[in-house]
Scaffold this motif. Structure first.
Motif, PDB file in Angstrom:
ATOM      1  N   GLN A  40     -54.343  51.913  -3.673  1.00 33.02           N
ATOM      2  CA  GLN A  40     -54.769  53.322  -3.654  1.00 33.02           C
ATOM      3  C   GLN A  40     -54.129  54.082  -2.491  1.00 33.02           C
ATOM      4  OE1 GLN A  40     -56.234  55.061  -5.885  1.00 33.02           O
ATOM      5  NE2 GLN A  40     -56.959  53.452  -7.250  1.00 33.02           N
ATOM      6  N   LEU A  41     -54.090  53.447  -1.302  1.00 34.62           N
ATOM      7  CA  LEU A  41     -53.511  54.162  -0.144  1.00 34.62           C
ATOM      8  C   LEU A  41     -52.008  54.380  -0.334  1.00 34.62           C
ATOM      9  CD1 LEU A  41     -55.531  52.496   2.767  1.00 34.62           C
ATOM     10  CD2 LEU A  41     -55.733  54.857   1.940  1.00 34.62           C
ATOM     11  N   LYS A  42     -51.365  53.484  -1.076  1.00 34.97           N
ATOM     12  CA  LYS A  42     -49.933  53.685  -1.339  1.00 34.97           C
ATOM     13  C   LYS A  42     -49.718  54.919  -2.217  1.00 34.97           C
ATOM     14  CE  LYS A  42     -49.180  48.791  -0.977  1.00 34.97           C
ATOM     15  NZ  LYS A  42     -48.946  47.548  -1.712  1.00 34.97           N
ATOM     16  N   THR A  43     -50.643  55.204  -3.134  1.00 38.33           N
ATOM     17  CA  THR A  43     -50.486  56.415  -3.960  1.00 38.33           C
ATOM     18  C   THR A  43     -50.601  57.665  -3.079  1.00 38.33           C
ATOM     19  OG1 THR A  43     -52.829  56.671  -4.544  1.00 38.33           O
ATOM     20  CG2 THR A  43     -51.509  55.310  -6.022  1.00 38.33           C
ATOM     21  N   VAL A  44     -51.430  57.569  -2.036  1.00 34.99           N
ATOM     22  CA  VAL A  44     -51.565  58.717  -1.105  1.00 34.99           C
ATOM     23  C   VAL A  44     -50.261  58.888  -0.322  1.00 34.99           C
ATOM     24  CG1 VAL A  44     -52.883  59.679   0.830  1.00 34.99           C
ATOM     25  CG2 VAL A  44     -54.057  58.299  -0.905  1.00 34.99           C
ATOM     26  N   ALA A  45     -49.730  57.769   0.170  1.00 30.96           N
ATOM     27  CA  ALA A  45     -48.498  57.825   0.966  1.00 30.96           C
ATOM     28  C   ALA A  45     -47.323  58.355   0.135  1.00 30.96           C
ATOM     29  CB  ALA A  45     -48.175  56.443   1.516  1.00 30.96           C
ATOM     30  N   ARG A  46     -47.360  58.062  -1.176  1.00 32.70           N
ATOM     31  CA  ARG A  46     -46.272  58.548  -2.044  1.00 32.70           C
ATOM     32  C   ARG A  46     -46.498  59.996  -2.483  1.00 32.70           C
ATOM     33  NH1 ARG A  46     -46.726  53.226  -4.547  1.00 32.70           N
ATOM     34  NH2 ARG A  46     -48.014  54.157  -6.165  1.00 32.70           N
ATOM     35  N   GLY A  47     -47.605  60.572  -2.043  1.00 35.81           N
ATOM     36  CA  GLY A  47     -47.906  61.965  -2.377  1.00 35.81           C
ATOM     37  C   GLY A  47     -48.420  62.141  -3.800  1.00 35.81           C
ATOM     38  N   GLU A  48     -48.873  61.029  -4.443  1.00 39.49           N
ATOM     39  CA  GLU A  48     -49.311  61.115  -5.842  1.00 39.49           C
ATOM     40  C   GLU A  48     -50.781  61.504  -5.977  1.00 39.49           C
ATOM     41  OE1 GLU A  48     -46.301  57.473  -6.990  1.00 39.49           O
ATOM     42  OE2 GLU A  48     -48.436  57.202  -7.387  1.00 39.49           O
ATOM     43  N   LYS A  49     -51.577  61.263  -4.934  1.00 44.78           N
ATOM     44  CA  LYS A  49     -53.024  61.512  -5.018  1.00 44.78           C
ATOM     45  C   LYS A  49     -53.517  62.015  -3.683  1.00 44.78           C
ATOM     46  CE  LYS A  49     -55.187  58.052  -8.048  1.00 44.78           C
ATOM     47  NZ  LYS A  49     -56.000  56.824  -8.045  1.00 44.78           N
ATOM     48  N   PRO A  50     -54.495  62.941  -3.678  1.00 42.91           N
ATOM     49  CA  PRO A  50     -55.132  63.269  -2.401  1.00 42.91           C
ATOM     50  C   PRO A  50     -55.980  62.081  -1.933  1.00 42.91           C
ATOM     51  CG  PRO A  50     -55.844  64.768  -4.178  1.00 42.91           C
ATOM     52  CD  PRO A  50     -55.003  63.697  -4.811  1.00 42.91           C
ATOM     53  N   LEU A  51     -56.175  61.986  -0.616  1.00 43.38           N
ATOM     54  CA  LEU A  51     -56.883  60.847  -0.038  1.00 43.38           C
ATOM     55  C   LEU A  51     -58.276  60.646  -0.647  1.00 43.38           C
ATOM     56  CD1 LEU A  51     -56.987  58.594   2.115  1.00 43.38           C
ATOM     57  CD2 LEU A  51     -57.887  60.290   3.713  1.00 43.38           C
ATOM     58  N   ALA A  52     -59.053  61.754  -0.775  1.00 42.86           N
ATOM     59  CA  ALA A  52     -60.436  61.598  -1.249  1.00 42.86           C
ATOM     60  C   ALA A  52     -60.461  61.031  -2.668  1.00 42.86           C
ATOM     61  CB  ALA A  52     -61.167  62.931  -1.192  1.00 42.86           C
ATOM     62  N   GLU A  53     -59.492  61.443  -3.493  1.00 42.40           N
ATOM     63  CA  GLU A  53     -59.462  60.936  -4.877  1.00 42.40           C
ATOM     64  C   GLU A  53     -59.140  59.433  -4.878  1.00 42.40           C
ATOM     65  OE1 GLU A  53     -56.855  63.158  -7.522  1.00 42.40           O
ATOM     66  OE2 GLU A  53     -56.817  61.438  -8.885  1.00 42.40           O
ATOM     67  N   ALA A  54     -58.178  59.050  -4.030  1.00 47.81           N
ATOM     68  CA  ALA A  54     -57.788  57.631  -3.973  1.00 47.81           C
ATOM     69  C   ALA A  54     -58.964  56.785  -3.485  1.00 47.81           C
ATOM     70  CB  ALA A  54     -56.589  57.467  -3.045  1.00 47.81           C
ATOM     71  N   LEU A  55     -59.653  57.248  -2.436  1.00 48.53           N
ATOM     72  CA  LEU A  55     -60.786  56.474  -1.920  1.00 48.53           C
ATOM     73  C   LEU A  55     -61.925  56.447  -2.932  1.00 48.53           C
ATOM     74  CD1 LEU A  55     -60.965  57.336   1.903  1.00 48.53           C
ATOM     75  CD2 LEU A  55     -59.713  55.504   0.746  1.00 48.53           C
ATOM     76  N   GLY A  56     -62.096  57.554  -3.673  1.00 46.89           N
ATOM     77  CA  GLY A  56     -63.143  57.605  -4.695  1.00 46.89           C
ATOM     78  C   GLY A  56     -62.899  56.554  -5.773  1.00 46.89           C
ATOM     79  N   SER A  57     -61.640  56.420  -6.235  1.00 47.08           N
ATOM     80  CA  SER A  57     -61.333  55.420  -7.273  1.00 47.08           C
ATOM     81  C   SER A  57     -61.612  54.026  -6.729  1.00 47.08           C
ATOM     82  CB  SER A  57     -59.855  55.470  -7.674  1.00 47.08           C
ATOM     83  OG  SER A  57     -59.497  56.756  -8.024  1.00 47.08           O
ATOM     84  N   TYR A  58     -61.192  53.801  -5.473  1.00 47.93           N
ATOM     85  CA  TYR A  58     -61.418  52.482  -4.853  1.00 47.93           C
ATOM     86  C   TYR A  58     -62.914  52.173  -4.786  1.00 47.93           C
ATOM     87  CZ  TYR A  58     -62.251  49.398  -0.833  1.00 47.93           C
ATOM     88  OH  TYR A  58     -62.725  48.415   0.002  1.00 47.93           O
ATOM     89  N   GLU A  59     -63.679  53.135  -4.299  1.00 43.91           N
ATOM     90  CA  GLU A  59     -65.109  52.867  -4.064  1.00 43.91           C
ATOM     91  C   GLU A  59     -65.866  52.614  -5.367  1.00 43.91           C
ATOM     92  OE1 GLU A  59     -66.275  56.175  -1.585  1.00 43.91           O
ATOM     93  OE2 GLU A  59     -65.315  55.298   0.179  1.00 43.91           O
ATOM     94  N   GLN A  60     -65.483  53.354  -6.400  1.00 43.31           N
ATOM     95  CA  GLN A  60     -66.159  53.173  -7.689  1.00 43.31           C
ATOM     96  C   GLN A  60     -65.994  51.732  -8.195  1.00 43.31           C
ATOM     97  OE1 GLN A  60     -64.639  55.983 -10.489  1.00 43.31           O
ATOM     98  NE2 GLN A  60     -66.438  55.847 -11.786  1.00 43.31           N
ATOM     99  N   GLU A  61     -64.750  51.248  -8.120  1.00 42.02           N
ATOM    100  CA  GLU A  61     -64.480  49.902  -8.620  1.00 42.02           C
ATOM    101  C   GLU A  61     -65.099  48.841  -7.711  1.00 42.02           C
ATOM    102  OE1 GLU A  61     -60.674  47.618 -10.509  1.00 42.02           O
ATOM    103  OE2 GLU A  61     -60.447  49.724  -9.982  1.00 42.02           O
ATOM    104  N   LEU A  62     -64.978  49.057  -6.408  1.00 40.98           N
ATOM    105  CA  LEU A  62     -65.507  48.130  -5.402  1.00 40.98           C
ATOM    106  C   LEU A  62     -67.006  47.896  -5.575  1.00 40.98           C
ATOM    107  CD1 LEU A  62     -65.182  47.107  -2.176  1.00 40.98           C
ATOM    108  CD2 LEU A  62     -66.237  49.312  -1.802  1.00 40.98           C
ATOM    109  N   LEU A  63     -67.751  48.979  -5.786  1.00 41.94           N
ATOM    110  CA  LEU A  63     -69.204  48.852  -5.915  1.00 41.94           C
ATOM    111  C   LEU A  63     -69.564  48.078  -7.177  1.00 41.94           C
ATOM    112  CD1 LEU A  63     -70.490  52.388  -4.844  1.00 41.94           C
ATOM    113  CD2 LEU A  63     -70.357  50.326  -3.470  1.00 41.94           C
ATOM    114  N   ARG A  64     -68.784  48.318  -8.240  1.00 44.58           N
ATOM    115  CA  ARG A  64     -69.090  47.646  -9.512  1.00 44.58           C
ATOM    116  C   ARG A  64     -68.923  46.130  -9.368  1.00 44.58           C
ATOM    117  NH1 ARG A  64     -66.050  45.506 -12.946  1.00 44.58           N
ATOM    118  NH2 ARG A  64     -64.123  46.460 -12.216  1.00 44.58           N
ATOM    119  N   TYR A  65     -67.703  45.682  -9.017  1.00 47.40           N
ATOM    120  CA  TYR A  65     -67.528  44.218  -9.004  1.00 47.40           C
ATOM    121  C   TYR A  65     -68.197  43.576  -7.792  1.00 47.40           C
ATOM    122  CZ  TYR A  65     -63.326  44.857  -5.975  1.00 47.40           C
ATOM    123  OH  TYR A  65     -62.455  45.192  -4.962  1.00 47.40           O
TER     124      TYR A  65
END
Ligand SMILES: Cc1cc2nc3c(=O)[nH]c(=O)nc-3n(C[C@H](O)[C@H](O)[C@H](O)COP(=O)(O)OP(=O)(O)OC[C@H]3O[C@@H](n4cnc5c(N)ncnc54)[C@H](O)[C@@H]3O)c2cc1C
Length: 407
Positions: A360-385
């Motif tokens: 997710q952080l690599k997508t931010v570094a590549r300018g593909e996603k804003p930070l909050a969106e990348a962290l949001g995707s990470y957190e959603q999946e992290l909490l589930r599994y």
């Protein structure tokens, strides 16, 4: 390409795996670790790794370090040996490898995917190359999150600035109470004394199955348990692996079997606070005494352990919950989903988190996603599994060692 600077709090396996994957992508990263060195505190000896850790290590480590990992890992049979109290085999239970093929695009499929490794050796390997960005003696006390970044403050009065801060600081996380005050941990009601037994002695006392399988466990009617797990360094590492070992100043180490005597707090003769300040030799004597009434072999195994190696751990677990909307601070590993070691999966998940957050952080570094969106995707999946496995480990802990139920 957006320039981001990542601050990681905690140099446990989760934090250092995240740092490795970010460095491979040329992302600026710094790690801050409370301890004075990687070897300050006993954290356990043997570590069971399965699909999540193995896939994660292949993804995050540079290939030379990954080779080094492979050269020091023991592949086990995919079973848990259920032992009788006289240490003979009652049965062998097949153990799932935790493979999630959807998560790992090129997942490793191998019958012998389970590994037992020496935790210290793995951590030493994963720290190679991070010397210049990993700062020891840096205990985070608080952070300040602003619109354009985060300021981390340490107990020595210094501070550091970054765009994002990751709390990879374990079950007693200093980041969690600020980022997620609603997430709690609880006493599992269980503690255990850990020690190391020389391999040659364990070979005489344990059946061969217990030395080849992931873990061996004998339990009595009080749910007092004796656990065992072999760590064998490959006897004949190939020439290339030997060369890497030498160049990393990692000497081949002695094989051993970890022994664990544990159960509910009430089964121990003294309080956890008293036992925490006891010497290793005293803890070994307590562990042997707790096995009174068991056949002699079990006591001989623990009594024959290395007297300097014994320590005690009180077990806690996270209580599943939710995270508020993403900010520029997040959590990883035991800081968010700690569990008792019954399933042997906590470190596996911390490494999976590191791979996921790294992506997710690599997508931010590549300018593909804003930070909050990348962290949001990470957190959603992290909490589930993460919390699914916490619940699973509580169920297994209740069955095997009388662990407290979740509220
Ligand atoms: C005895 C035992 C046996 C286990 N066996 C297994 C097993 O076989 N397989 C498995 O998968 N899991 C196992 N686990 C669980 C596993 O150890 C953890 O899940 C794993 O270590 C979590 O990694 P982490 O990086 O999230 O946290 P940690 O490894 O706890 O690392 C956190 C780091 O943060 C540092 N830190 C804490 N506070 C601060 C602060 N304020 N500032 C800076 N640094 C800070 C700590 O010093 C530490 O180095 C076991 C656990 C125990 C106790």
């Amino acid at each position: 390409m957006a320039q981001i600077k990542v601050l990681i709090v905690g140099a446990g396996l989760g934090g250092i795996c995240l740092a490795q994957t970010l460095r491979k992508a040329h992302i600026d990263v710094e790690i801050f670790e409370r301890d004075a060195s990687p070897w300050d505190r006993p954290q356990g000896y043997r570590l069971h790794l399965e699909a999540d850790a193995l896939n994660a290590l292949r993804e995050v480590l540079p290939s030379s370090l990954h080779q080094l990992f492979e050269a020091t890992a023991m592949r086990t049979e995919p079973f848990t040996t259920i032992l009788k109290t006289d240490l003979s085999v009652a049965k062998r239970i097949p153990t799932d490898d935790g493979q999630d093929a959807q998560f790992w695009p090129e997942f490793i499929s191998d019958e012998k995917i389970h590994c037992n490794v020496d935790r210290g050796t793995l951590r030493e390997i994963a720290l190679i190359g991070l010397e210049s960005c990993c700062h020891f003696n840096k205990q985070l006390t608080r952070y300040e999150s602003k619109a354009d970044g985060v300021v981390a403050t340490f107990a020595d009065g210094t501070s550091a600035n970054g765009h994002v801060l990751i709390g990879a600081d374990g079950i007693h996380s200093a980041v969690r109470p600020q980022r997620a005050p609603q997430l709690n941990t609880m006493d599992a009601g269980v503690q255990a004394i850990y020690g190391r037994v020389p391999y040659e002695l364990a070979e005489k006392l344990l059946p061969p199955e217990a030395l080849e399988d992931i873990f061996g466990i004998a339990t009595d009617e009080r749910k007092l348990f004796l656990g065992t797990g072999a760590v064998r360094f490959p006897t004949k590492p190939d020439v290339a692996a030997k060369e890497i070992l030498r160049s990393a100043t990692l000497e081949p180490r002695d094989n051993y079997v970890v022994c664990i005597v544990g159960g509910r707090h009430e089964l121990f003769p003294q309080s956890h606070a008293e036992l925490r300040s006891a010497t290793p030799k005293y803890l070994q004597a307590v562990a042997v005494k707790m096995l009174e009434g068991w056949p002699e072999k079990a006591r001989d195994l623990v009594g024959g352990g290395d007297s300097e190696s014994f320590f005690i751990v009180s077990m806690s677990t996270s209580v599943p919950g939710v995270l508020d909307s993403p900010t520029n601070v997040t959590l990883l590993g035991d800081a968010v989903h700690a569990m008792t070691p019954t399933l042997g999966r906590g470190a596996n998940l911390a490494m999976r988190d590191a791979a996921l957050l790294g992506r997710q952080l690599k997508t931010v570094a590549r300018g593909e996603k804003p930070l909050a969106e990348a962290l949001g995707s990470y957190e959603q999946e992290l909490l589930r599994y993460g919390f699914d496995v916490v619940r699973e480990s509580v169920a297994m802990g209740q069955q095997r060692m009388g662990q407290n139920p979740l509220p």
